[in-house]
Design a protein around this motif. Structure first.
Motif, PDB file in Angstrom:
ATOM      1  N   PHE A 110     -40.383  67.776 -24.441  1.00  0.00           N
ATOM      2  CA  PHE A 110     -40.972  66.519 -24.909  1.00  0.00           C
ATOM      3  C   PHE A 110     -41.736  66.793 -26.191  1.00  0.00           C
ATOM      4  O   PHE A 110     -42.525  67.744 -26.283  1.00  0.00           O
ATOM      5  CB  PHE A 110     -41.924  65.938 -23.849  1.00  0.00           C
ATOM      6  N   ASN A 111     -41.527  65.944 -27.189  1.00  0.00           N
ATOM      7  CA  ASN A 111     -42.212  66.083 -28.474  1.00  0.00           C
ATOM      8  C   ASN A 111     -42.841  64.750 -28.862  1.00  0.00           C
ATOM      9  O   ASN A 111     -42.209  63.701 -28.729  1.00  0.00           O
ATOM     10  CB  ASN A 111     -41.223  66.495 -29.574  1.00  0.00           C
ATOM     11  N   GLY A 112     -44.077  64.793 -29.341  1.00  0.00           N
ATOM     12  CA  GLY A 112     -44.732  63.599 -29.843  1.00  0.00           C
ATOM     13  C   GLY A 112     -45.929  63.192 -29.006  1.00  0.00           C
ATOM     14  O   GLY A 112     -46.140  63.684 -27.886  1.00  0.00           O
ATOM     15  N   GLN A 113     -46.747  62.298 -29.583  1.00  0.00           N
ATOM     16  CA  GLN A 113     -47.950  61.803 -28.923  1.00  0.00           C
ATOM     17  C   GLN A 113     -48.139  60.332 -29.282  1.00  0.00           C
ATOM     18  O   GLN A 113     -47.585  59.831 -30.259  1.00  0.00           O
ATOM     19  CB  GLN A 113     -49.193  62.590 -29.369  1.00  0.00           C
ATOM     20  N   SER A 114     -48.923  59.652 -28.460  1.00  0.00           N
ATOM     21  CA  SER A 114     -49.347  58.284 -28.748  1.00  0.00           C
ATOM     22  C   SER A 114     -50.711  58.095 -28.099  1.00  0.00           C
ATOM     23  O   SER A 114     -51.265  59.029 -27.500  1.00  0.00           O
ATOM     24  CB  SER A 114     -48.334  57.277 -28.185  1.00  0.00           C
ATOM     25  N   ASP A 115     -51.251  56.879 -28.196  1.00  0.00           N
ATOM     26  CA  ASP A 115     -52.544  56.617 -27.558  1.00  0.00           C
ATOM     27  C   ASP A 115     -52.465  56.814 -26.049  1.00  0.00           C
ATOM     28  O   ASP A 115     -53.434  57.222 -25.403  1.00  0.00           O
ATOM     29  CB  ASP A 115     -53.002  55.182 -27.862  1.00  0.00           C
ATOM     30  N   ASP A 116     -51.292  56.556 -25.497  1.00  0.00           N
ATOM     31  CA  ASP A 116     -51.120  56.670 -24.046  1.00  0.00           C
ATOM     32  C   ASP A 116     -50.641  58.068 -23.639  1.00  0.00           C
ATOM     33  O   ASP A 116     -50.989  58.571 -22.580  1.00  0.00           O
ATOM     34  CB  ASP A 116     -50.114  55.620 -23.567  1.00  0.00           C
ATOM     35  N   ILE A 117     -49.827  58.675 -24.479  1.00  0.00           N
ATOM     36  CA  ILE A 117     -49.290  60.015 -24.206  1.00  0.00           C
ATOM     37  C   ILE A 117     -50.065  61.003 -25.066  1.00  0.00           C
ATOM     38  O   ILE A 117     -49.803  61.147 -26.258  1.00  0.00           O
ATOM     39  CB  ILE A 117     -47.782  60.091 -24.532  1.00  0.00           C
ATOM     40  N   ARG A 118     -51.025  61.684 -24.465  1.00  0.00           N
ATOM     41  CA  ARG A 118     -51.920  62.546 -25.239  1.00  0.00           C
ATOM     42  C   ARG A 118     -51.415  63.982 -25.366  1.00  0.00           C
ATOM     43  O   ARG A 118     -51.871  64.712 -26.236  1.00  0.00           O
ATOM     44  CB  ARG A 118     -53.317  62.558 -24.603  1.00  0.00           C
ATOM     45  N   ASN A 119     -50.523  64.395 -24.478  1.00  0.00           N
ATOM     46  CA  ASN A 119     -50.024  65.766 -24.577  1.00  0.00           C
ATOM     47  C   ASN A 119     -48.569  65.825 -24.112  1.00  0.00           C
ATOM     48  O   ASN A 119     -48.084  64.969 -23.368  1.00  0.00           O
ATOM     49  CB  ASN A 119     -50.887  66.748 -23.776  1.00  0.00           C
ATOM     50  N   THR A 120     -47.856  66.838 -24.563  1.00  0.00           N
ATOM     51  CA  THR A 120     -46.421  66.950 -24.296  1.00  0.00           C
ATOM     52  C   THR A 120     -46.138  67.217 -22.821  1.00  0.00           C
ATOM     53  O   THR A 120     -45.086  66.808 -22.307  1.00  0.00           O
ATOM     54  CB  THR A 120     -45.809  68.068 -25.153  1.00  0.00           C
ATOM     55  N   HIS A 121     -47.047  67.886 -22.146  1.00  0.00           N
ATOM     56  CA  HIS A 121     -46.826  68.165 -20.724  1.00  0.00           C
ATOM     57  C   HIS A 121     -46.755  66.866 -19.920  1.00  0.00           C
ATOM     58  O   HIS A 121     -45.892  66.709 -19.040  1.00  0.00           O
ATOM     59  CB  HIS A 121     -47.941  69.065 -20.187  1.00  0.00           C
ATOM     60  N   PHE A 122     -47.638  65.923 -20.239  1.00  0.00           N
ATOM     61  CA  PHE A 122     -47.639  64.649 -19.531  1.00  0.00           C
ATOM     62  C   PHE A 122     -46.355  63.874 -19.819  1.00  0.00           C
ATOM     63  O   PHE A 122     -45.738  63.280 -18.929  1.00  0.00           O
ATOM     64  CB  PHE A 122     -48.859  63.819 -19.935  1.00  0.00           C
ATOM     65  N   GLY A 123     -45.920  63.884 -21.077  1.00  0.00           N
ATOM     66  CA  GLY A 123     -44.680  63.199 -21.430  1.00  0.00           C
ATOM     67  C   GLY A 123     -43.484  63.795 -20.713  1.00  0.00           C
ATOM     68  O   GLY A 123     -42.599  63.072 -20.226  1.00  0.00           O
ATOM     69  N   ALA A 124     -43.436  65.125 -20.634  1.00  0.00           N
ATOM     70  CA  ALA A 124     -42.337  65.786 -19.928  1.00  0.00           C
ATOM     71  C   ALA A 124     -42.372  65.463 -18.444  1.00  0.00           C
ATOM     72  O   ALA A 124     -41.319  65.286 -17.803  1.00  0.00           O
ATOM     73  CB  ALA A 124     -42.408  67.288 -20.156  1.00  0.00           C
ATOM     74  N   LEU A 125     -43.565  65.379 -17.865  1.00  0.00           N
ATOM     75  CA  LEU A 125     -43.719  65.079 -16.437  1.00  0.00           C
ATOM     76  C   LEU A 125     -43.200  63.674 -16.122  1.00  0.00           C
ATOM     77  O   LEU A 125     -42.480  63.464 -15.129  1.00  0.00           O
ATOM     78  CB  LEU A 125     -45.183  65.216 -16.032  1.00  0.00           C
ATOM     79  N   LYS A 126     -43.535  62.687 -16.964  1.00  0.00           N
ATOM     80  CA  LYS A 126     -43.052  61.319 -16.754  1.00  0.00           C
ATOM     81  C   LYS A 126     -41.530  61.259 -16.869  1.00  0.00           C
ATOM     82  O   LYS A 126     -40.859  60.543 -16.099  1.00  0.00           O
ATOM     83  CB  LYS A 126     -43.693  60.367 -17.765  1.00  0.00           C
ATOM     84  N   SER A 127     -40.980  62.013 -17.816  1.00  0.00           N
ATOM     85  CA  SER A 127     -39.525  62.031 -17.989  1.00  0.00           C
ATOM     86  C   SER A 127     -38.852  62.669 -16.783  1.00  0.00           C
ATOM     87  O   SER A 127     -37.819  62.170 -16.286  1.00  0.00           O
ATOM     88  CB  SER A 127     -39.161  62.796 -19.265  1.00  0.00           C
TER      89      SER A 127
END
Length: 727
Positions: A98-115
């Motif tokens: 996972f690459n990238g951030q937003s106001d809701d996605i603060r770190n890549t680990h969280f984005g990868a976990l949701k995916s």
């Protein structure tokens, strides 16, 4: 017609244009260019070709969907909506980048976990088992990217990054990534030079990445041919027939290439361990016939003589302060590199990749083009050079010599000043034949020849150094100052130098019995030569200049004797003797001194001559204590202790007369059976202890060791003995 799909190829920042051209040449339709990536449209077979043949890309991503969104719910919904069973089975091992951030996605680990949750829920909803996560050896790698309010979901056809060619099993310190090395070669037009029969040399080759990439590029060997793992092998859409055909074509091209003769490609490094690593990598790449590396100092860099190479590329990634040494020392390494370029590689091209462009500017050669790149996270520049006379930068101090002459003193000399000037001219005439014959740049012209003018006058290239001796108590302060003024005016006129090129060290009784009056620091180092070596002197900032002129014959003799020898320099000062040994071909040198300032100066001198710290080590230590614990043996040792020292950093006082016998014994313990110890001291009334003569074979070399500029009558300025073990 094969179905076409959207793809993204990623690359290091700064390589986008090169990558776009490469992908177009491989047969794909290139689209949008963004920072670190290129989009393109093609069929699966051509995407495989990009994977196999791209020298610049990091990853090739098959885009499954792209939509607007930037919060966790948008990521989850978009990922779950994809028909994952078309790409891998529920029993597959996967991983998610996972690459990238937003106001809701603060770190890549969280984005990868949701995916990951979305993919798992997709399969569970179909009544199948959940896929397992394997970050190290996945069957399929999923890429999710959040950028500027858009989410892109893709299957990574590469697997691990394409820059990993599978030939490098080990790397030297801070190895250059393969795709960055390829980009440097392309920017330097290596393919064009290679097609015309040009050669390539990397004088600081490290683990050999530039050499291997250059050979594969010239020989048209697919950079991915050695890889066994690919991201598409576990993908359900994989076309094995298309892949087998591409592999067969690439292997046939390689077989044809290795049957031909190719341009000269050579690399050098001072570190033997690093050279061994480079050889291993070259052998892994199957290029041992075509790429040669050897252990060699930058000081030995010359054009190969076994083959005529009128055209070629000198390319290297030298250290630049982030990895090795200090910038002050590296400055002189870069200067040596520039001097070697113009001395031995006229008519060639050069490409220097550095994270410190200021060092590149000090090479003495003007680059015609520069490219801004990143080496990992370090901003760097590729400097390109046409090595010809027009590119040589004339140093500012050389260009202004004529202007300086206008500032030469035109004061009418007094009778005493005229007498002093006449003595200088007489001495210069006496020394001229000797100086010209031996190409001497630094020498003593005058040494208190006349009692009224108690000074030493030394020439260092175009500058003059005046050191005032302590005036007798019978001479008034006013008379001493007047005579010093006369000396300065006479020196300015005799040598046609301005006051700015005359360094003056004054001694005054009220300042202590051994204290010079120092001027404001200039940090002004001059580069001069002694024999085949280059040395740095500083006439203004220190009590000494960095070069003891009276020891010139000893240092040059060390250079003549040093080839293949292990050299130890005790009380090493600015390391000039070690430089002479290194330039003379010493196997390695060790320089020991208690002064950090002098050791740094020594490292600058070594760097200036292209001598690396791998083979020319400096040791910050009390020489007496260091010798006691030394377990190494040396073939050639220089022992030149100070006459007297009561430094706070020592346990007690050092007295050359009292302590020399013990020092010699300790040094002889470290001397090889057939080795030579050179012992020297500047104590005028020194006498060698009888035990030294009894225990060792000695030869008094005092008179021999004094050149023409120090061979005046009276007591010698120093004593010198050559000492060997008795057989």
């Amino acid at each position: 017609m094969s179905q076409k799909h959207p793809f993204i190829a990623t690359c290091p920042k700064g390589l986008e244009q090169l990558l776009a051209s490469e992908i177009a040449a491989l047969g794909a339709e290139v689209g949008r260019e963004t920072v670190g990536s290129i989009s393109f449209v093609t069929d699966v077979a051509t995407a495989y070709r990009v994977c196999l043949w791209s020298r610049l890309a990091n990853r090739v991503l098959l885009v499954l969907t792209e939509y607007r969104g930037e919060n966790a719910d948008a990521i989850y919904d978009g990922v779950k909506a994809i028909e994952w069973s078309e790409h891998f089975s529920a029993t597959s091992k996967i991983t998610i980048d996972f690459n990238g951030q937003s106001d809701d996605i603060r770190n890549t680990h969280f984005g990868a976990l949701k995916s990951k949750d979305a993919i798992v829920d997709y399969f569970l909803a179909k009544g199948e088992q959940r896929p397992s996560i394997d970050k190290d050896n996945p069957d399929v790698r999923i890429n999710v990217r959040l950028r500027k309010g858009y989410i892109t979901i893709a299957v990574d056809l590469s697997g691990e990054s394409l820059h990993r060619r599978a030939y490098r099993t080990s790397g030297a310190m801070a190895p250059l990534k393969e795709n960055l090395a390829a980009a440097l070669l392309l920017r330097a037009d290596w393919p064009g030079m290679a097609s015309r029969g040009g050669g390539l040399i990397d004088p600081m080759c490290g683990s050999g990445t530039l050499l291997i990439e250059a050979a594969m590029m010239a020989m048209q060997i697919a950079p991915g041919l050695l890889r066994s793992r690919w991201g598409f092998l576990g993908w359900l859409g994989h076309d094995q027939n298309a892949w087998d055909q591409l592999l067969e074509e690439a292997q046939a091209l390689r077989a044809n290439s290795t049957a031909r003769d190719w341009p000269e490609i050579r690399g050098y490094d001072a570190n033997g361990k690093v050279v061994a690593q480079a050889e291993e990598n070259i052998d892994n790449a199957g290029l041992g016939r075509f790429v040669k590396v050897s252990r060699r100092e930058l000081a030995q860099l010359t054009m190969p003589t076994h083959r005529t190479l009128p055209e070629g590329l000198l390319i290297t990634n030298p250290p630049y302060g982030e990895r090795l040494g200090e910038q002050a020392e590296l400055l002189h390494l870069y200067r040596h590199l520039g001097q070697a370029m113009t001395a031995h590689f006229m008519g060639w091209q050069a490409a220097i990749f550095t994270g410190n462009p200021d060092l590149g500017k000090r090479m003495g050669v003007r680059s015609y083009k520069q490219y801004q790149l990143l080496n990992g996270t370090i901003p760097a520049k590729l400097l390109l050079f046409n090595i010809n006379a027009d590119a040589v930068v004339i140093e500012r101090d050389q260009a202004s010599k004529q202007q300086d002459k206008s500032a030469v003193s035109d004061v009418q000399l007094t009778a005493g000043g005229q007498m002093f000037a006449n003595r200088l001219r007489k001495n210069m005439k006496r020394l001229s034949k000797w100086r010209n014959k031996n190409d001497i740049e630094c020498y003593r012209v005058y040494d208190a020849d006349m009692p009224e003018y108690s000074v030493a006058v030394d020439c260092y290239g175009s500058a003059v150094h005046i050191a005032e001796y302590m005036a007798p108590v019978t001479i008034s302060e006013e008379d001493a100052e007047r005579r010093l003024r006369e000396v300065i005016e006479a020196v300015s006129q005799v040598f046609s130098v301005s006051a700015g090129n005359i360094a003056i060290k004054e001694r005054r009784r009220q300042r202590g019995k051994d204290q010079y009056q120092r001027q404001s620091p200039r940090n002004s180092f001059m580069e001069l030569k002694e024999g085949q070596a280059k040395v740095l002197v500083n006439l203004f900032d220190y009590l000494d200049t960095g070069l003891f002129l009276d020891h010139r014959p000893v240092r040059l003799d060390i250079a003549a004797r040093a080839k293949g020898k292990r050299f130890l320099n005790l009380f090493s000062y600015t390391g000039v003797a070690s430089v002479q040994a290194g330039v003379g071909g010493a196997r390695f040198t060790t320089s020991v001194d208690m002064s950090k300032t002098y050791l740094q100066w020594a490292r600058r001198n070594l760097s200036l001559n292209g001598l690396s710290e791998d083979r020319h080590r400096t040791e910050h230590a009390d020489c007496r204590r260091w010798l006691k614990s030394c377990e190494d043996q040396y073939d050639l040792i220089l022992l030149d202790p100070p006459t007297f020292s009561n430094s706070k950093r020592m346990d007690d006082v050092l007295d050359a007369q009292r302590d020399h016998s013990e020092l010699i014994d300790d040094a002889m313990r470290c001397l090889a059976p057939d080795g030579l110890l050179i012992f020297s001291t500047n104590k005028r009334d020194f006498s060698l202890d009888d035990t030294v003569d009894q225990n060792y074979k000695i030869e008094d070399k005092t008179r021999w060791s004094l050149d023409e500029d120090f061979s005046r009558g009276g007591k010698p300025i120093h004593h010198c003995w050559y000492i060997e073990h008795k057989q």
